[in-house]
Design a protein around this motif. Structure first.
Motif, short mmCIF file in Angstrom:
data_model
loop_
_atom_site.label_atom_id
_atom_site.label_comp_id
_atom_site.label_asym_id
_atom_site.label_seq_id
_atom_site.Cartn_x
_atom_site.Cartn_y
_atom_site.Cartn_z
N SER A 43 0.82 -1.21 0.00
CA SER A 43 0.00 0.00 0.00
C SER A 43 0.86 1.26 0.00
CB SER A 43 -0.92 -0.01 1.22
OG SER A 43 -1.64 1.20 1.32
N LEU A 44 1.90 1.28 0.86
CA LEU A 44 2.76 2.45 0.95
C LEU A 44 3.64 2.61 -0.29
CD1 LEU A 44 3.82 2.21 4.71
CD2 LEU A 44 2.20 3.81 3.67
N THR A 45 4.02 1.49 -0.89
CA THR A 45 4.82 1.56 -2.11
C THR A 45 4.01 2.20 -3.23
OG1 THR A 45 6.17 -0.35 -1.53
CG2 THR A 45 6.04 0.21 -3.86
N ARG A 46 2.75 1.82 -3.32
CA ARG A 46 1.88 2.41 -4.34
C ARG A 46 1.66 3.90 -4.09
NH1 ARG A 46 -2.33 -2.70 -4.31
NH2 ARG A 46 -1.36 -3.89 -6.01
N ARG A 47 1.66 4.28 -2.82
CA ARG A 47 1.40 5.68 -2.48
C ARG A 47 2.64 6.56 -2.67
NH1 ARG A 47 -0.62 6.73 3.50
NH2 ARG A 47 -2.15 5.19 2.77
N TYR A 48 3.81 6.05 -2.25
CA TYR A 48 5.00 6.91 -2.22
C TYR A 48 6.02 6.61 -3.32
CZ TYR A 48 3.33 8.32 2.38
OH TYR A 48 2.57 8.81 3.41
N ALA A 49 5.89 5.47 -4.02
CA ALA A 49 6.81 5.11 -5.11
C ALA A 49 8.29 5.26 -4.71
CB ALA A 49 6.52 5.95 -6.35
N PRO A 50 8.75 4.48 -3.71
CA PRO A 50 10.15 4.59 -3.28
C PRO A 50 11.11 4.09 -4.36
CG PRO A 50 9.12 2.66 -2.31
CD PRO A 50 8.02 3.43 -2.98
N ASP A 51 12.35 4.52 -4.26
CA ASP A 51 13.39 4.05 -5.18
C ASP A 51 13.89 2.67 -4.79
OD1 ASP A 51 13.59 6.43 -6.83
OD2 ASP A 51 14.46 7.40 -5.07
N VAL A 52 13.82 2.35 -3.49
CA VAL A 52 14.30 1.07 -2.96
C VAL A 52 13.39 0.62 -1.83
CG1 VAL A 52 16.26 -0.21 -1.98
CG2 VAL A 52 16.68 1.79 -3.44
N ILE A 53 13.15 -0.70 -1.75
CA ILE A 53 12.40 -1.27 -0.64
C ILE A 53 13.31 -2.22 0.12
CG2 ILE A 53 10.45 -2.74 0.03
CD1 ILE A 53 9.11 -1.90 -2.63
N LEU A 54 13.40 -2.05 1.44
CA LEU A 54 14.10 -2.99 2.30
C LEU A 54 13.03 -3.89 2.92
CD1 LEU A 54 16.72 -0.71 4.11
CD2 LEU A 54 16.94 -1.99 1.97
N LEU A 55 13.13 -5.19 2.69
CA LEU A 55 12.03 -6.10 3.03
C LEU A 55 12.49 -7.24 3.93
CD1 LEU A 55 9.03 -6.86 2.44
CD2 LEU A 55 9.88 -8.20 0.50
N ASP A 56 11.80 -7.40 5.05
CA ASP A 56 12.04 -8.54 5.94
C ASP A 56 11.27 -9.75 5.43
OD1 ASP A 56 12.90 -10.01 8.10
OD2 ASP A 56 11.41 -9.22 9.49
N VAL A 57 11.66 -10.94 5.86
CA VAL A 57 10.98 -12.15 5.43
C VAL A 57 9.79 -12.44 6.34
CG1 VAL A 57 11.17 -14.66 5.23
CG2 VAL A 57 12.98 -13.20 4.31
N ARG A 58 10.05 -12.58 7.63
CA ARG A 58 8.99 -12.97 8.56
C ARG A 58 8.34 -11.74 9.18
NH1 ARG A 58 12.90 -17.08 9.33
NH2 ARG A 58 12.07 -19.13 8.84
N MET A 59 7.07 -11.55 8.84
CA MET A 59 6.29 -10.45 9.40
C MET A 59 4.89 -10.93 9.68
SD MET A 59 7.48 -7.20 7.00
CE MET A 59 7.15 -8.03 5.44
N PRO A 60 4.20 -10.35 10.65
CA PRO A 60 2.81 -10.75 10.91
C PRO A 60 1.94 -10.39 9.72
CG PRO A 60 3.36 -8.74 12.10
CD PRO A 60 4.65 -9.26 11.53
#
Length: 228
Positions: A43-60
């Protein structure tokens, strides 16, 4: 120097805050959003269009691996996680991650360099991820089993007449996922999942989940009546 906007997706607020503090020390990096799970990250990526995403594997909620195929269509994704299992590392890379960093295996400079290189398509790997990738490359020199499985899957999709979405959902069913998890992984409602499953069962001529899995995996064929 051009500034890069970064979105941090991690289920641990302390980790998110720590990463943001590190990134904010760099004059060319801006942390524009933080997400607690994969759904919020999308949702936030669609809203803010970041240049890079740092993504964890395990999240709720929606985990990083489930969100990854959707996120990589919108921005470069760098996995940043404590998860060090070879299967997860290889899956993340096969789904489009542009690098894999395991916490405790990189310095601040390593992290900043990896973030800056992500939009340029330059992958970075910490030792655990590099070892897993090397092992996978070595295993690929004996691809017969993987090719056979892929061929069987394609054969089944044609035989049973499943759509690409139905194939995706049937694979998730076969992996043991519940309807709730399938809904989260596919970003659809549980009602939509149930509708897909009803159509899949009809096409596979199956009355139960176990029977559908057996036919999909090739241990039963159309016209063979299952029991139980």
């Amino acid at each position: 120097m051009a500034r890069l906007s970064v979105l941090i997706a991690d289920g641990n607020p302390v980790v998110r805050a720590g990463l943001a503090a590190i990134l904010c020390t760099a004059e060319d990096l801006d942390v524009i959003a933080q997400a607690a799970d994969g759904r919020e990250a999308l949702s936030l990526t669609r809203r803010y269009a970041p240049d890079v995403i740092l993504l964890d594997v395990r999240m709720p909620g929606v985990d990083g691996i489930s969100a990854l195929p959707h996120l990589v269509q919108l921005a470069p994704v760098l996995m940043l996680t404590y998860s060090r299992e070879a299967e997860i590392i290889c899956e993340a890379l096969s789904l489009g991650a542009g690098g894999y960093l395991v916490h405790g295996e990189f310095t601040t400079d390593d992290l900043l360099r990896a973030v800056r290189d992500a939009p340029l398509g330059r992958p970075h790997f910490t030792p655990t991820a590099a070892s897993a990738l090397l092992a996978e490359l070595r295993a690929s020199s004996h691809p017969q089993r993987g090719v056979a499985q892929s061929s069987e899957r394609m054969h089944n999709s044609v035989v049973f007449g499943l759509s690409s979405r139905e194939v995706e959902i049937m694979d998730l069913i076969a992996s043991g996922m519940s309807n709730q998890r399938i809904a989260a992984a596919c970003f659809i409602s549980e009602k939509t999942v149930k509708n897909h499953i009803n159509r899949i069962f009809a096409k596979l001529q199956s009355a139960t989940r176990s029977e559908a899995i057996a036919r999909w995996l090739g241990t039963a064929r159309p016209g063979v009546t299952g029991h139980g």
